[in-house]
Design a protein around this motif. Structure first.
Motif, PDB file in Angstrom:
ATOM      1  N   THR A  69       0.831  -1.202   0.000  1.00 14.61           N
ATOM      2  CA  THR A  69       0.000   0.000   0.000  1.00 14.61           C
ATOM      3  C   THR A  69       0.866   1.251   0.000  1.00 14.61           C
ATOM      4  N   TYR A  70       0.461   2.224  -0.810  1.00 13.45           N
ATOM      5  CA  TYR A  70       1.143   3.509  -0.890  1.00 13.45           C
ATOM      6  C   TYR A  70       0.183   4.622  -0.482  1.00 13.45           C
ATOM      7  N   PRO A 182      -2.723  -4.700  -6.197  1.00 10.22           N
ATOM      8  CA  PRO A 182      -3.297  -6.044  -6.202  1.00 10.22           C
ATOM      9  C   PRO A 182      -2.231  -7.131  -6.218  1.00 10.22           C
ATOM     10  N   GLU A 183      -2.617  -8.302  -5.775  1.00 10.13           N
ATOM     11  CA  GLU A 183      -1.709  -9.442  -5.660  1.00 10.13           C
ATOM     12  C   GLU A 183      -0.965  -9.723  -6.961  1.00 10.13           C
ATOM     13  N   MET A 184      -1.662  -9.654  -8.082  1.00 12.77           N
ATOM     14  CA  MET A 184      -1.029 -10.016  -9.359  1.00 12.77           C
ATOM     15  C   MET A 184       0.065  -9.039  -9.780  1.00 12.77           C
ATOM     16  N   LEU A 185       0.078  -7.841  -9.189  1.00 12.01           N
ATOM     17  CA  LEU A 185       1.142  -6.887  -9.471  1.00 12.01           C
ATOM     18  C   LEU A 185       2.225  -6.908  -8.408  1.00 12.01           C
ATOM     19  N   ASP A 226       6.919  26.332   3.906  1.00 14.41           N
ATOM     20  CA  ASP A 226       7.371  25.225   3.079  1.00 14.41           C
ATOM     21  C   ASP A 226       6.257  24.214   2.838  1.00 14.41           C
ATOM     22  N   ARG A 227       6.350  23.546   1.685  1.00 16.18           N
ATOM     23  CA  ARG A 227       5.398  22.489   1.343  1.00 16.18           C
ATOM     24  C   ARG A 227       6.079  21.134   1.511  1.00 16.18           C
ATOM     25  N   ASP A 228       5.464  20.253   2.267  1.00 13.13           N
ATOM     26  CA  ASP A 228       6.032  18.929   2.518  1.00 13.13           C
ATOM     27  C   ASP A 228       5.291  17.854   1.729  1.00 13.13           C
ATOM     28  N   LEU A 229       6.044  16.855   1.332  1.00 20.90           N
ATOM     29  CA  LEU A 229       5.521  15.639   0.716  1.00 20.90           C
ATOM     30  C   LEU A 229       5.797  14.493   1.670  1.00 20.90           C
ATOM     31  N   VAL A 230       4.787  13.679   1.968  1.00 19.79           N
ATOM     32  CA  VAL A 230       4.967  12.511   2.824  1.00 19.79           C
ATOM     33  C   VAL A 230       4.419  11.297   2.084  1.00 19.79           C
ATOM     34  N   VAL A 231       5.281  10.322   1.840  1.00 19.58           N
ATOM     35  CA  VAL A 231       4.868   9.063   1.216  1.00 19.58           C
ATOM     36  C   VAL A 231       5.044   7.951   2.238  1.00 19.58           C
ATOM     37  N   THR A 232       3.991   7.189   2.479  1.00 23.15           N
ATOM     38  CA  THR A 232       4.048   6.084   3.425  1.00 23.15           C
ATOM     39  C   THR A 232       3.980   4.769   2.660  1.00 23.15           C
ATOM     40  N   PHE A 233       4.983   3.932   2.869  1.00 22.17           N
ATOM     41  CA  PHE A 233       5.077   2.623   2.231  1.00 22.17           C
ATOM     42  C   PHE A 233       4.679   1.557   3.252  1.00 22.17           C
ATOM     43  N   THR A 234       3.710   0.735   2.940  1.00 17.48           N
ATOM     44  CA  THR A 234       3.266  -0.324   3.846  1.00 17.48           C
ATOM     45  C   THR A 234       3.506  -1.676   3.189  1.00 17.48           C
ATOM     46  N   ASP A 235       4.253  -2.551   3.874  1.00 16.41           N
ATOM     47  CA  ASP A 235       4.588  -3.838   3.277  1.00 16.41           C
ATOM     48  C   ASP A 235       3.491  -4.866   3.537  1.00 16.41           C
ATOM     49  N   THR A 237       3.340  -7.265   5.547  1.00 16.30           N
ATOM     50  CA  THR A 237       3.137  -7.628   6.948  1.00 16.30           C
ATOM     51  C   THR A 237       2.328  -6.563   7.684  1.00 16.30           C
ATOM     52  N   GLY A 238       2.065  -5.435   7.028  1.00 14.53           N
ATOM     53  CA  GLY A 238       1.339  -4.344   7.654  1.00 14.53           C
ATOM     54  C   GLY A 238       2.248  -3.291   8.268  1.00 14.53           C
ATOM     55  N   ALA A 239       3.560  -3.478   8.199  1.00 14.27           N
ATOM     56  CA  ALA A 239       4.504  -2.494   8.733  1.00 14.27           C
ATOM     57  C   ALA A 239       4.586  -1.301   7.779  1.00 14.27           C
ATOM     58  N   SER A 240       4.538  -0.082   8.337  1.00 19.51           N
ATOM     59  CA  SER A 240       4.538   1.134   7.532  1.00 19.51           C
ATOM     60  C   SER A 240       5.818   1.926   7.721  1.00 19.51           C
ATOM     61  N   PHE A 241       6.271   2.559   6.630  1.00 20.09           N
ATOM     62  CA  PHE A 241       7.524   3.304   6.639  1.00 20.09           C
ATOM     63  C   PHE A 241       7.323   4.638   5.913  1.00 20.09           C
ATOM     64  N   PRO A 242       7.145   5.724   6.673  1.00 20.79           N
ATOM     65  CA  PRO A 242       6.960   7.037   6.048  1.00 20.79           C
ATOM     66  C   PRO A 242       8.282   7.658   5.610  1.00 20.79           C
ATOM     67  N   ALA A 243       8.245   8.354   4.494  1.00 25.14           N
ATOM     68  CA  ALA A 243       9.399   9.114   4.009  1.00 25.14           C
ATOM     69  C   ALA A 243       8.918  10.516   3.685  1.00 25.14           C
ATOM     70  N   GLN A 244       9.662  11.520   4.143  1.00 27.33           N
ATOM     71  CA  GLN A 244       9.223  12.905   3.999  1.00 27.33           C
ATOM     72  C   GLN A 244      10.257  13.727   3.247  1.00 27.33           C
ATOM     73  N   LYS A 245       9.766  14.693   2.463  1.00 27.17           N
ATOM     74  CA  LYS A 245      10.643  15.589   1.727  1.00 27.17           C
ATOM     75  C   LYS A 245      10.005  16.978   1.683  1.00 27.17           C
ATOM     76  N   THR A 246      10.787  18.003   2.031  1.00 25.86           N
ATOM     77  CA  THR A 246      10.333  19.375   1.890  1.00 25.86           C
ATOM     78  C   THR A 246      10.606  19.838   0.471  1.00 25.86           C
ATOM     79  N   LEU A 247       9.572  20.281  -0.228  1.00 25.38           N
ATOM     80  CA  LEU A 247       9.685  20.577  -1.647  1.00 25.38           C
ATOM     81  C   LEU A 247      10.024  22.024  -1.932  1.00 25.38           C
TER      82      LEU A 247
END
Length: 250
Positions: A69-70, A182-185, A226-235, A237-247
Motif C-alpha cells: 500500500t502507498y 493487487p496481488e497479481m502486481l 514550506d510544502r512537505d511531501l509525505v509518502v508512506t510505504f506499507t509492506d 506484513t502491515g509495517a509502515s515506513f513514512p518518508a518525507q521531503k520538503t519541496l
C-alpha cells in the motif's frame, strides 16, 4: 487472471531459491517531487500541476519485499475529483484485456513510469530480472483516481495490464492518494515484484465554471513557508515506513 503472458525464463532464473525474510528496516525509501504553483488559500486557491518520484533500495544489495500500500500526501493542496469526467478502475478492467480506451475523453490527468525487479525478496538484486512499465493516471470519479499499469515483453519478463483504484484522502493540511497494489502486481509465478523506482506527473488542468476558473489540482497554501511531501510505504506484513521531503516554498 489479467496476465497476458509470462515467460518461463523468469521462474528459471530463481529456480530452487527460497525467498529469505528481509528486515524491512534495512530498506531505504527516498521521495521527491515538485508543485508548479505557489500560494493560494482555501478561499482563493491557485490551479497547478504536480509530480512525484520515489526510490526503494536495500543497501545490502538484496531485493526488498514488495510494497502493498502507498499513501502519497502533499501539504497545502487539494484535488477536485468531480471537475472532469471519471473512469473507474473497474471500467478499465472489465474487458478481457484491460484497456483505458474505454475511458471518456478528458478523464486522463497524468502519466509516468516505473522500474521493478522480478525475483525473490532477500536474494541478491543482481539475480532478479528487470522490468519497466508505464503508468497512466485517470480521474476516477468523485473521491477517486485510477492508476493503469502496463508492461510489455520487450521491456519486462511479464506482460501485464491492470487498473488500480486510488482513494482521495485528506488528513489535516495534507491531501493525496492512497492505493493498494493487487496481488497479481506483487507476485507472479512464485516470484516477488518489487518496484524500485517510480515517477509520475499530474497535469495542470483548468476548467471554467461560469466566470470562475477551477483547477483539478489546487494550491491552498501552507501554515508555514514550506510544502512537505509525505509518502508512506506499507509492506505485506502491515509495517509502515513514512518518508518525507520538503519541496520548497509553498
Amino acid at each position: 487472471m489479467r496476465t497476458i503472458r509470462v515467460l518461463a525464463v523468469t521462474a528459471l532464473a530463481v529456480l530452487g531459491l527460497t525467498a529469505l525474510a528481509v528486515a524491512q528496516s534495512t530498506t531505504t525509501f527516498t521521495v521527491g517531487g515538485t508543485v508548479s504553483v505557489h500560494g493560494g488559500t482555501k478561499a482563493k486557491p491557485k490551479p497547478g500541476g504536480l509530480s512525484f518520484t520515489f526510490d526503494v533500495a536495500d543497501p545490502s544489495g538484496n531485493q526488498s519485499p514488495p510494497v502493498q500500500t502507498y499513501s502519497i500526501m502533499y501539504e497545502g493542496g487539494r484535488l477536485n475529483t468531480g471537475l472532469i469526467p471519471g473512469c473507474s478502475a473497474d471500467k478499465i478492467n472489465t474487458p478481457a484485456t484491460p484497456t483505458p480506451d474505454v475511458c471518456p475523453k478528458g478523464s486522463k490527468m497524468g502519466a509516468g513510469r516505473l522500474d521493478a525487479l522480478i525475483g525473490a525478496a532477500g536474494q541478491p538484486a543482481s539475480s532478479a530480472s528487470p522490468c519497466q512499465a508505464t503508468l497512466e493516471l485517470y480521474n476516477g470519479g468523485k473521491g477517486h483516481a485510477t492508476l493503469f499499469v502496463s508492461s510489455e515483453l520487450a521491456t519486462c519478463p511479464v506482460a501485464l495490464r491492470q487498473a488500480i483504484d486510488m482513494q482521495y484522502v485528506t488528513k489535516g493540511e495534507f491531501a493525496g492518494l492512497r492505493f493498494t497494489v493487487p496481488e497479481m502486481l506483487r507476485h507472479q509465478v512464485g516470484l516477488d515484484i518489487t518496484v524500485v523506482h517510480a515517477e509520475a506527473t499530474l497535469n495542470r488542468i483548468v476548467v471554467k465554471k461560469g466566470k470562475k476558473k477551477v483547477g483539478y489540482i489546487e494550491s491552498t497554501g501552507c501554515k508555514d513557508a514550506d510544502r512537505d511531501l509525505v509518502v508512506t510505504f506499507t509492506d505485506e506484513t502491515g509495517a509502515s515506513f513514512p518518508a518525507q521531503k520538503t519541496l520548497g516554498r509553498c
